[in-house]
Design a protein around this motif. Structure first.
Motif, PDB file in Angstrom:
ATOM      1  N   PRO A   7      51.326  18.138  -8.175  1.00  0.00           N
ATOM      2  CA  PRO A   7      50.203  19.002  -7.803  1.00  0.00           C
ATOM      3  C   PRO A   7      48.900  18.230  -7.623  1.00  0.00           C
ATOM      4  O   PRO A   7      48.645  17.227  -8.301  1.00  0.00           O
ATOM      5  CB  PRO A   7      50.098  19.973  -8.984  1.00  0.00           C
ATOM      6  CG  PRO A   7      51.433  19.926  -9.644  1.00  0.00           C
ATOM      7  CD  PRO A   7      51.941  18.527  -9.449  1.00  0.00           C
ATOM      8  N   ARG A  11      46.873  25.106  -8.694  1.00  0.00           N
ATOM      9  CA  ARG A  11      47.696  26.098  -8.002  1.00  0.00           C
ATOM     10  C   ARG A  11      47.773  25.852  -6.499  1.00  0.00           C
ATOM     11  O   ARG A  11      48.238  26.720  -5.755  1.00  0.00           O
ATOM     12  CB  ARG A  11      47.143  27.511  -8.244  1.00  0.00           C
ATOM     13  CG  ARG A  11      47.040  27.900  -9.702  1.00  0.00           C
ATOM     14  CD  ARG A  11      46.626  29.363  -9.859  1.00  0.00           C
ATOM     15  NE  ARG A  11      47.735  30.265  -9.577  1.00  0.00           N
ATOM     16  CZ  ARG A  11      47.607  31.596  -9.503  1.00  0.00           C
ATOM     17  NH1 ARG A  11      46.422  32.146  -9.645  1.00  0.00           N
ATOM     18  NH2 ARG A  11      48.651  32.343  -9.265  1.00  0.00           N
ATOM     19  N   PHE A  12      47.359  24.677  -6.048  1.00  0.00           N
ATOM     20  CA  PHE A  12      47.235  24.491  -4.590  1.00  0.00           C
ATOM     21  C   PHE A  12      47.357  23.025  -4.231  1.00  0.00           C
ATOM     22  O   PHE A  12      46.651  22.173  -4.764  1.00  0.00           O
ATOM     23  CB  PHE A  12      45.872  25.025  -4.140  1.00  0.00           C
ATOM     24  CG  PHE A  12      45.642  24.988  -2.648  1.00  0.00           C
ATOM     25  CD1 PHE A  12      46.453  25.677  -1.776  1.00  0.00           C
ATOM     26  CD2 PHE A  12      44.570  24.266  -2.126  1.00  0.00           C
ATOM     27  CE1 PHE A  12      46.216  25.659  -0.410  1.00  0.00           C
ATOM     28  CE2 PHE A  12      44.328  24.240  -0.772  1.00  0.00           C
ATOM     29  CZ  PHE A  12      45.154  24.937   0.096  1.00  0.00           C
ATOM     30  N   ALA A  14      50.244  19.791  -2.983  1.00  0.00           N
ATOM     31  CA  ALA A  14      51.118  18.885  -3.722  1.00  0.00           C
ATOM     32  C   ALA A  14      51.518  17.721  -2.830  1.00  0.00           C
ATOM     33  O   ALA A  14      51.700  17.880  -1.617  1.00  0.00           O
ATOM     34  CB  ALA A  14      52.371  19.614  -4.212  1.00  0.00           C
ATOM     35  N   CYS A  16      54.527  15.402  -2.016  1.00  0.00           N
ATOM     36  CA  CYS A  16      55.967  15.600  -2.167  1.00  0.00           C
ATOM     37  C   CYS A  16      56.736  14.343  -1.792  1.00  0.00           C
ATOM     38  O   CYS A  16      56.326  13.574  -0.918  1.00  0.00           O
ATOM     39  CB  CYS A  16      56.427  16.765  -1.295  1.00  0.00           C
ATOM     40  SG  CYS A  16      55.716  18.352  -1.777  1.00  0.00           S
ATOM     41  N   GLN A  39      54.901  27.841  -3.155  1.00  0.00           N
ATOM     42  CA  GLN A  39      54.154  27.628  -4.392  1.00  0.00           C
ATOM     43  C   GLN A  39      52.804  26.963  -4.147  1.00  0.00           C
ATOM     44  O   GLN A  39      51.783  27.388  -4.692  1.00  0.00           O
ATOM     45  CB  GLN A  39      54.969  26.780  -5.367  1.00  0.00           C
ATOM     46  CG  GLN A  39      54.252  26.538  -6.695  1.00  0.00           C
ATOM     47  CD  GLN A  39      55.120  25.841  -7.726  1.00  0.00           C
ATOM     48  OE1 GLN A  39      56.267  25.479  -7.448  1.00  0.00           O
ATOM     49  NE2 GLN A  39      54.592  25.660  -8.921  1.00  0.00           N
ATOM     50  N   TRP A  40      52.784  25.907  -3.301  1.00  0.00           N
ATOM     51  CA  TRP A  40      51.603  25.046  -3.209  1.00  0.00           C
ATOM     52  C   TRP A  40      50.768  25.268  -1.955  1.00  0.00           C
ATOM     53  O   TRP A  40      49.591  24.897  -1.934  1.00  0.00           O
ATOM     54  CB  TRP A  40      52.021  23.573  -3.310  1.00  0.00           C
ATOM     55  CG  TRP A  40      52.731  23.273  -4.580  1.00  0.00           C
ATOM     56  CD1 TRP A  40      54.054  22.967  -4.741  1.00  0.00           C
ATOM     57  CD2 TRP A  40      52.165  23.291  -5.894  1.00  0.00           C
ATOM     58  NE1 TRP A  40      54.349  22.796  -6.066  1.00  0.00           N
ATOM     59  CE2 TRP A  40      53.204  22.974  -6.801  1.00  0.00           C
ATOM     60  CE3 TRP A  40      50.892  23.528  -6.401  1.00  0.00           C
ATOM     61  CZ2 TRP A  40      53.000  22.906  -8.177  1.00  0.00           C
ATOM     62  CZ3 TRP A  40      50.679  23.465  -7.765  1.00  0.00           C
ATOM     63  CH2 TRP A  40      51.720  23.162  -8.640  1.00  0.00           C
ATOM     64  N   CYS A  43      51.812  20.771   1.575  1.00  0.00           N
ATOM     65  CA  CYS A  43      52.684  19.703   1.067  1.00  0.00           C
ATOM     66  C   CYS A  43      52.461  18.435   1.885  1.00  0.00           C
ATOM     67  O   CYS A  43      52.507  18.475   3.125  1.00  0.00           O
ATOM     68  CB  CYS A  43      54.155  20.108   1.130  1.00  0.00           C
ATOM     69  SG  CYS A  43      54.611  21.358  -0.097  1.00  0.00           S
ATOM     70  N   ASP A 143      42.156  26.985  -0.545  1.00  0.00           N
ATOM     71  CA  ASP A 143      43.147  27.900  -1.113  1.00  0.00           C
ATOM     72  C   ASP A 143      42.642  29.335  -0.990  1.00  0.00           C
ATOM     73  O   ASP A 143      41.791  29.776  -1.763  1.00  0.00           O
ATOM     74  CB  ASP A 143      43.361  27.520  -2.583  1.00  0.00           C
ATOM     75  CG  ASP A 143      44.342  28.420  -3.314  1.00  0.00           C
ATOM     76  OD1 ASP A 143      44.890  29.348  -2.691  1.00  0.00           O
ATOM     77  OD2 ASP A 143      44.546  28.190  -4.526  1.00  0.00           O
TER      78      ASP A 143
END
Length: 316
Positions: A7, A11-12, A14, A16, A39-40, A43, A143
């Motif tokens: 992350p 909450r926003f 990531a 990867c 979720q994020w 990415c 976000d």
């Protein structure tokens, strides 16, 4: 190897890793990507090694890919219509000197969501870096789920059921293009709710940014003041981060739960070669044709001061 997500904000966003995006992915691997996106929202995959063909094929896992506008006699710099040219280059691969193209791209430095100006919204955008400037040229993300959740109960009540009126040419005007309101209002405008439920996460999100011109049923001055207030709210530091690019980096963002904008760089002296695929909301993976072509229709009536397609048709 399963996808790993680190992350950026709680909450926003990531970073990867763990998947080779240059090869075909199996259904479970595709689901790992979509789960991470739900979720994020954003990415980041570093140093993917992807080429244009792999970029397009990977993107097809997520739905129908919009295509760049057709224009008779237009020379295409990129080999696939599914690749939108988000660069500062002309059709010959040189830094553009055309004022209309330069003015058009200024709008990319405003907070926006891709294709909000069309009736059929964009879900994912997938941007791959081929060449980046030595300094600047980052991309910022905001976000809009967490930003909505932090609004006051009074603001949430005010926004309930409100519809935003969106225009590509309005955002270009906000970036400095000399386009009269009457000319904008004579062209296509798309209507979308200011608040919607993000399907992948079940969380509510704002859907609002630079393309949002007015709020249906509100006085223009009041509606535009509300739009500015919401954009300012969403782009506070606690909701935002930036991505510094390197060649080979791929960033996927979900336009239905985020806003983004490009950062400044030496536009007239350094090349920034970025190529984007754009997934239409609600379409099935690997869909090849839909029978419509909204971008060609939209750009066929570009105001002269931002006619980027005309500039590229002439190779300027």
């Amino acid at each position: 190897m399963p996808l790993k997500a680190e992350p950026i904000l709680p909450r926003f966003g990531a970073v990867c890793s763990g998947l080779d995006l240059t090869r075909p992915l199996g259904p479970d691997e595709v689901k790992q990507v979509t789960d991470a996106m739900d979720q994020w929202g954003v990415c980041i995959f570093r140093d993917t090694g992807m080429n244009d063909e792999q970029h397009v094929q990977f993107s097809r896992n997520f739905g129908y890919l919009e295509r760049v506008p057709k224009r008779e006699g237009m020379k295409m710099r990129l080999p696939y219509r599914e690749l939108f040219d988000a660069s500062n280059l002309n059709s010959n691969g040189e830094i553009t000197r055309d004022e209309a193209a330069i003015q058009y791209r200024k709008g990319d430095r405003l907070w926006h969501t891709d294709s909000a100006f069309l009736e059929k919204r964009t879900s994912y955008s997938l941007l791959l870096a081929h060449q980046v400037p030595g300094k600047g040229g980052e991309t910022w993300f905001a976000d809009t789920r967490s930003a909505y959740e932090d609004l006051s109960p009074q603001m949430k009540e005010l926004l309930e059921g409100k519809i935003g009126i969106n225009s590509l040419w309005w955002s270009r005007k906000q970036a400095g293009a000399d386009i009269p309101d009457e000319e904008i209002e004579s062209r296509f405008m798309a209507k979308h709710p200011l608040v919607h439920v993000h399907k992948g996460s079940g969380r509510k999100a704002l859907f609002i940014a630079a393309h949002t011109m007015d709020v249906e049923g509100m006085d223009k001055a009041q509606g535009r003041a509300l739009i500015r207030e919401l954009i300012d709210h969403c782009t506070q530091p606690q909701y935002t981060f930036s991505v510094q690019w390197h060649p080979g980096d791929l960033v996927i963002w979900d336009n239905l739960c985020s806003m983004h904008r490009g950062g400044d760089f030496d536009y007239t002296n350094e090349k920034r070669d970025m190529r984007r695929t754009t997934v239409r909301e609600g379409t099935e993976p690997h869909t090849m044709e839909t029978g419509d072509d909204p971008y060609t229709e939209l750009f066929s009536r570009s105001p002269k001061v931002v006619d980027i397609q005309g500039a590229r048709a002439s190779g300027r």
